[in-house]
Scaffold this active site. Structure first.
Site, PDB file in Angstrom:
ATOM      1  N   HIS A   1      -2.741   2.444  35.130  1.00 44.86           N
ATOM      2  CA  HIS A   1      -4.011   1.980  34.985  1.00 44.86           C
ATOM      3  C   HIS A   1      -4.034   0.419  35.057  1.00 44.86           C
ATOM      4  O   HIS A   1      -4.652  -0.062  34.300  1.00 44.86           O
ATOM      5  CB  HIS A   1      -4.946   2.631  34.147  1.00 44.86           C
ATOM      6  CG  HIS A   1      -4.781   3.769  34.257  1.00 44.86           C
ATOM      7  ND1 HIS A   1      -5.981   4.783  34.644  1.00 44.86           N
ATOM      8  CD2 HIS A   1      -3.889   4.786  34.068  1.00 44.86           C
ATOM      9  CE1 HIS A   1      -5.937   6.048  34.703  1.00 44.86           C
ATOM     10  NE2 HIS A   1      -4.638   6.206  34.257  1.00 44.86           N
TER      11      HIS A   1
ATOM     12  N   ASN B   1      12.758  -6.709  44.291  1.00 47.85           N
ATOM     13  CA  ASN B   1      12.385  -6.626  43.002  1.00 47.85           C
ATOM     14  C   ASN B   1      12.114  -5.557  42.368  1.00 47.85           C
ATOM     15  O   ASN B   1      12.116  -4.241  43.164  1.00 47.85           O
ATOM     16  CB  ASN B   1      10.950  -7.333  42.853  1.00 47.85           C
ATOM     17  CG  ASN B   1      10.833  -8.690  43.516  1.00 47.85           C
ATOM     18  OD1 ASN B   1      11.588  -9.584  42.988  1.00 47.85           O
ATOM     19  ND2 ASN B   1      10.077  -8.948  44.454  1.00 47.85           N
TER      20      ASN B   1
ATOM     21  N   ASP C   1      -8.362   6.532  39.296  1.00 44.66           N
ATOM     22  CA  ASP C   1      -8.089   7.394  38.261  1.00 44.66           C
ATOM     23  C   ASP C   1      -8.258   8.633  38.635  1.00 44.66           C
ATOM     24  O   ASP C   1      -9.137   9.084  39.350  1.00 44.66           O
ATOM     25  CB  ASP C   1      -9.359   7.003  37.187  1.00 44.66           C
ATOM     26  CG  ASP C   1      -9.256   5.863  36.450  1.00 44.66           C
ATOM     27  OD1 ASP C   1      -8.330   5.123  36.447  1.00 44.66           O
ATOM     28  OD2 ASP C   1     -10.355   5.627  35.787  1.00 44.66           O
TER      29      ASP C   1
ATOM     30  N   HIS D   1      -6.512  12.261  34.109  1.00 46.18           N
ATOM     31  CA  HIS D   1      -6.559  11.003  33.069  1.00 46.18           C
ATOM     32  C   HIS D   1      -7.413  11.492  31.896  1.00 46.18           C
ATOM     33  O   HIS D   1      -6.882  10.823  30.836  1.00 46.18           O
ATOM     34  CB  HIS D   1      -7.143   9.867  33.820  1.00 46.18           C
ATOM     35  CG  HIS D   1      -7.388   8.710  32.912  1.00 46.18           C
ATOM     36  ND1 HIS D   1      -6.470   8.431  32.220  1.00 46.18           N
ATOM     37  CD2 HIS D   1      -8.355   7.770  33.096  1.00 46.18           C
ATOM     38  CE1 HIS D   1      -6.690   6.946  31.590  1.00 46.18           C
ATOM     39  NE2 HIS D   1      -7.951   6.913  31.994  1.00 46.18           N
TER      40      HIS D   1
ATOM     41  N   HIS E   1     -15.608   8.371  32.251  1.00 49.60           N
ATOM     42  CA  HIS E   1     -14.328   9.046  32.177  1.00 49.60           C
ATOM     43  C   HIS E   1     -14.581  10.729  31.803  1.00 49.60           C
ATOM     44  O   HIS E   1     -14.176  11.232  32.562  1.00 49.60           O
ATOM     45  CB  HIS E   1     -13.446   8.568  31.168  1.00 49.60           C
ATOM     46  CG  HIS E   1     -12.863   7.012  31.584  1.00 49.60           C
ATOM     47  ND1 HIS E   1     -13.483   6.130  31.497  1.00 49.60           N
ATOM     48  CD2 HIS E   1     -11.462   6.993  32.139  1.00 49.60           C
ATOM     49  CE1 HIS E   1     -12.787   4.900  32.000  1.00 49.60           C
ATOM     50  NE2 HIS E   1     -11.519   5.510  32.254  1.00 49.60           N
TER      51      HIS E   1
HETATM   52 MN    MN Z   1      -8.171   3.654  34.797  1.00 50.49          MN
END
Ligand code: MN
Length: 261
Positions: A71, A64, A77, A81, A210
């Site tokens: 994400h 495939n 992460d 990022h 984050h």
């Molecule tokens: Mn993420």
């Protein structure tokens, strides 16, 4: 002569005294993808396109093409990022030192609280209570928040988006600097679609898991599952992202090794 540690480990795996727990969600077109407000760029959902399946396009082989955002589904992460982590050396999927992809995990079970409150936030007090029971979180450990959120199989219930944004549990903004700076963890892991709480756009700073984690050169794991099969401490996580050059993250087969000895 004593067997070397890897030979002992191989025997423990085949003998069943070390179990492998798969913390990964299935990756398919129905896999929920984070939804950002209209003005921002969009992450592709997972797509699979058959190239051939033992047919005229390839008589003896099946394969495939696939496409997705970095994400998507259970994923890693990297510090790059977030804008706060963009200037660290070796901050992307291809340059993070490979030994960082094996690390111990602390699992904090707040599934009961989260079942009653989709906006539940894990606080420093919760973590200090966990440490009184299980010992201090060691530097270089993952901290995983067990909410059982991954048992929401319906994508709408999993994303849980209302008029005022998403409602998904996550870390309290005051907990994140404590874990990053006072405990020097390697990263934070959540069962939700991202590492931050659904309402974290309202926090100060916005998206603290984050902003502060990646701003401290730490990692993230999102859309984890099967955290209910892990002990509070003692599991070893294996988390290598794809080696995407300058990648900000990648779908990841996250495995946990758990000793039953
Ligand atoms: Mn993420």
């Amino acid at each position: 002569m004593a067997e070397n540690i890897l030979a002992q480990f191989a025997k423990a795996l085949t003998g069943g005294t070390v179990r492998v727990v798969d913390l990964t969600q299935p990756l398919e077109p129905a896999t929920p993808v984070i939804q950002l407000p209209e003005q921002f760029g969009k992450s592709w959902p997972f797509r699979l396109e058959e190239i051939s399946r033992y047919d005229q396009r390839g008589p003896a082989w099946y394969w495939n093409n696939f496409a997705c955002g970095e994400h998507t589904g259970t994923h890693f992460d990297a510090p790059v990022h977030w804008v706060t982590g963009k200037d660290y050396p070796n901050n992307a999927t291809d340059t993070i030192p490979a030994e960082k992809f094996i690390a111990p995990a602390c699992v904090i079970d707040v599934s009961h609280q989260a079942s009653n409150d989709p906006d539940f936030l894990l606080t420093r007090e919760h973590v200090e209570q966990w440490e009184r029971e299980h010992g201090r979180i060691e530097a270089g450990s993952w901290v995983l928040m067990r909410t059982d959120w991954s048992k929401r199989r319906d994508p709408q219930a999993f994303l849980n988006i209302g008029q005022d944004g998403a409602h998904v549990p996550g870390p309290h903004p005051e907990l994140v600097p404590f874990l990053a700076k006072e405990r020097d963890i390697i990263g934070w892991g959540s069962e939700g679609v991202g590492t931050d709480a659904g309402q974290a756009f309202r926090f100060d700073p916005p998206f603290p898991c984050h902003s502060i984690m990646h701003g401290s050169n730490k990692f993230g794991l999102a859309s984890l599952t099967n955290l209910d099969q892990l002990p509070p401490q003692g599991a070893l996580l294996i988390t290598p992202p794809l080696k995407i050059v300058s990648g900000s993250g990648s779908p990841c087969r996250v495995l946990a090794l758990v000793s039953s000895a």
